[in-house]
Design a protein around this motif. Structure first.
Motif, short mmCIF file in Angstrom:
data_model
loop_
_atom_site.label_atom_id
_atom_site.label_comp_id
_atom_site.label_asym_id
_atom_site.label_seq_id
_atom_site.Cartn_x
_atom_site.Cartn_y
_atom_site.Cartn_z
N ASP A 146 10.19 1.19 3.99
CA ASP A 146 9.06 2.04 4.32
C ASP A 146 7.84 1.14 4.55
O ASP A 146 7.53 0.28 3.70
CB ASP A 146 8.78 3.00 3.18
CG ASP A 146 7.56 3.86 3.42
OD1 ASP A 146 7.67 4.87 4.13
OD2 ASP A 146 6.48 3.48 2.91
N PRO A 147 7.12 1.28 5.67
CA PRO A 147 5.99 0.38 5.96
C PRO A 147 4.91 0.39 4.88
O PRO A 147 4.42 -0.67 4.48
CB PRO A 147 5.46 0.90 7.29
CG PRO A 147 6.65 1.54 7.94
CD PRO A 147 7.41 2.18 6.81
N ALA A 148 4.53 1.58 4.40
CA ALA A 148 3.49 1.65 3.37
C ALA A 148 3.97 1.02 2.07
O ALA A 148 3.21 0.34 1.37
CB ALA A 148 3.06 3.09 3.14
N GLY A 149 5.25 1.23 1.74
CA GLY A 149 5.80 0.60 0.55
C GLY A 149 5.82 -0.90 0.67
O GLY A 149 5.49 -1.62 -0.28
N ALA A 150 6.21 -1.41 1.84
CA ALA A 150 6.24 -2.86 2.06
C ALA A 150 4.84 -3.45 2.00
O ALA A 150 4.63 -4.55 1.46
CB ALA A 150 6.89 -3.18 3.40
N ALA A 151 3.87 -2.73 2.54
CA ALA A 151 2.48 -3.20 2.50
C ALA A 151 2.00 -3.32 1.06
O ALA A 151 1.33 -4.28 0.67
CB ALA A 151 1.57 -2.27 3.30
N ASP A 152 2.36 -2.33 0.23
CA ASP A 152 1.97 -2.40 -1.18
C ASP A 152 2.68 -3.53 -1.90
O ASP A 152 2.13 -4.13 -2.83
CB ASP A 152 2.26 -1.07 -1.87
CG ASP A 152 1.74 -1.05 -3.30
OD1 ASP A 152 0.50 -1.06 -3.49
OD2 ASP A 152 2.57 -1.06 -4.23
N ALA A 153 3.90 -3.85 -1.48
CA ALA A 153 4.63 -4.96 -2.09
C ALA A 153 3.90 -6.28 -1.84
O ALA A 153 3.92 -7.18 -2.70
CB ALA A 153 6.05 -5.03 -1.54
N ILE A 154 3.27 -6.41 -0.68
CA ILE A 154 2.48 -7.62 -0.38
C ILE A 154 1.29 -7.71 -1.33
O ILE A 154 1.00 -8.77 -1.88
CB ILE A 154 1.99 -7.59 1.08
CG1 ILE A 154 3.17 -7.59 2.04
CG2 ILE A 154 1.06 -8.76 1.37
CD1 ILE A 154 2.78 -7.22 3.47
N VAL A 155 0.62 -6.59 -1.53
CA VAL A 155 -0.54 -6.56 -2.42
C VAL A 155 -0.11 -6.88 -3.85
O VAL A 155 -0.76 -7.66 -4.55
CB VAL A 155 -1.24 -5.18 -2.36
CG1 VAL A 155 -2.37 -5.11 -3.38
CG2 VAL A 155 -1.78 -4.93 -0.95
N GLU A 156 1.01 -6.30 -4.28
CA GLU A 156 1.50 -6.59 -5.64
C GLU A 156 1.85 -8.07 -5.78
O GLU A 156 1.51 -8.70 -6.79
CB GLU A 156 2.73 -5.73 -5.95
CG GLU A 156 3.16 -5.87 -7.40
CD GLU A 156 4.64 -5.67 -7.64
OE1 GLU A 156 5.01 -5.15 -8.71
OE2 GLU A 156 5.45 -6.06 -6.76
N TRP A 157 2.53 -8.62 -4.79
CA TRP A 157 2.89 -10.05 -4.83
C TRP A 157 1.65 -10.91 -5.05
O TRP A 157 1.66 -11.84 -5.86
CB TRP A 157 3.58 -10.44 -3.52
CG TRP A 157 3.87 -11.89 -3.36
CD1 TRP A 157 4.98 -12.57 -3.78
CD2 TRP A 157 3.03 -12.88 -2.73
NE1 TRP A 157 4.89 -13.91 -3.46
CE2 TRP A 157 3.70 -14.12 -2.81
CE3 TRP A 157 1.79 -12.82 -2.09
CZ2 TRP A 157 3.16 -15.30 -2.29
CZ3 TRP A 157 1.24 -13.99 -1.57
CH2 TRP A 157 1.93 -15.22 -1.68
N ALA A 158 0.58 -10.59 -4.33
CA ALA A 158 -0.63 -11.39 -4.42
C ALA A 158 -1.40 -11.14 -5.71
O ALA A 158 -1.77 -12.09 -6.43
CB ALA A 158 -1.53 -11.11 -3.21
N GLU A 159 -1.65 -9.88 -6.01
CA GLU A 159 -2.54 -9.55 -7.13
C GLU A 159 -1.87 -9.65 -8.50
O GLU A 159 -2.52 -9.99 -9.49
CB GLU A 159 -3.11 -8.14 -6.95
CG GLU A 159 -4.03 -8.02 -5.74
CD GLU A 159 -4.62 -6.64 -5.56
OE1 GLU A 159 -5.60 -6.51 -4.79
OE2 GLU A 159 -4.11 -5.67 -6.18
#
Length: 250
Positions: A146-159
């Motif tokens: 899911d694009p929104a889920g993947a986008a949040d995964a990027i934020v989680e990886w970073a933060e």
């Protein structure tokens, strides 16, 4: 994303992982040398059990107590049935919990919805690991995230992860900055600053020494080292991008 759509995505990704077959268990996991799909499923099963244990353990006891209370999944052909059982238990537990309940997490005491998010991104990345193995054998390509889920995964990886990574362990990026930006309409944008003693992450549009652009899925999989760096649009100092890719192993 809120915990409600994340829970729905978590359910879908767990179903995808649970749809693997007994024939898949012996396949090697390309991104994890020495691992088979059978070992991968046991790992994800353990993490799901850990998320349930976090609800059952006083938050003040910390993660050491949580991890110590979790039984390791047994090896063998029953791993898929064991996984499906653990998924059902986890989903039932998090369907019933107050998302604001205080629990132990890897980031200290936080709310229960921390674990919904963490489980979603854990199983999504590892589901790609498993489906990549099936595809390598001649099976279908992995299903899209899911694009929104993947986008949040990027934020989680970073933060949640990158900010705990010591800058001195990646000297090649010390003093440099990286701009990460999705280009698929999900509007995830991060500025990674390695100029201090600790990595600073902000959700700002700022020019860095290098910019990494791509779809949310490709960025997620690349940052988690499941796809090559060449799959992204790289603007600026490529050496910084390569140093980030080579040096950050979470």
């Amino acid at each position: 994303m809120t915990s409600v759509p994340q829970f729905e995505l978590l359910t879908r990704e767990c179903e995808r992982m649970a749809s693997l077959t007994l024939d898949d268990l012996v396949l090697p996991v390309l991104s994890m040398p020495g691992w088979t799909v059978e070992k991968l499923i046991r790992h994800v099963n353990f993490v799901h059990r850990m998320a349930v244990a976090a609800l059952e353990t006083p938050a003040s006891d910390g993660m050491a107590k949580v991890v110590g209370s979790v039984a390791k999944p047994e090896r063998g052909l029953q791993v898929l049935d064991d996984y499906r059982e653990s998924v059902a238990h986890m989903l039932a537990a998090y369907r019933a919990v107050d998302p604001a309940q205080e629990v132990a997490t890897w980031a200290g005491i936080d709310s229960a919805d921390y674990w919904i998010r963490r489980q979603l991104h854990e199983v999504t990345v590892h589901r790609f690991d498993a489906q990549d193995a099936v595809h390598e054998r001649g099976g279908p390509e992995p299903e899209s995230a899911d694009p929104a889920g993947a986008a949040d995964a990027i934020v989680e990886w970073a933060e949640q992860f990158l900010t705990r990574f010591p800058v001195e362990k990646v000297p090649a990026v010390a003093g440099r900055t990286v701009h990460v930006h999705t280009d698929d309409g999900t509007d995830a944008e991060l500025f990674l600053d390695f100029t201090g003693d600790e990595v600073a992450v902000s959700r700002l549009h700022r020019k860095g020494d290098v910019a990494l652009r791509g779809s949310a899925q490709n960025l997620m999989l690349t940052l988690w080292r499941r796809r090559p760096l060449d799959g992204l649009d790289i603007v600026g100092d490529r050496a910084v991008a390569q140093a980030l890719y080579d040096g950050i192993r979470i």
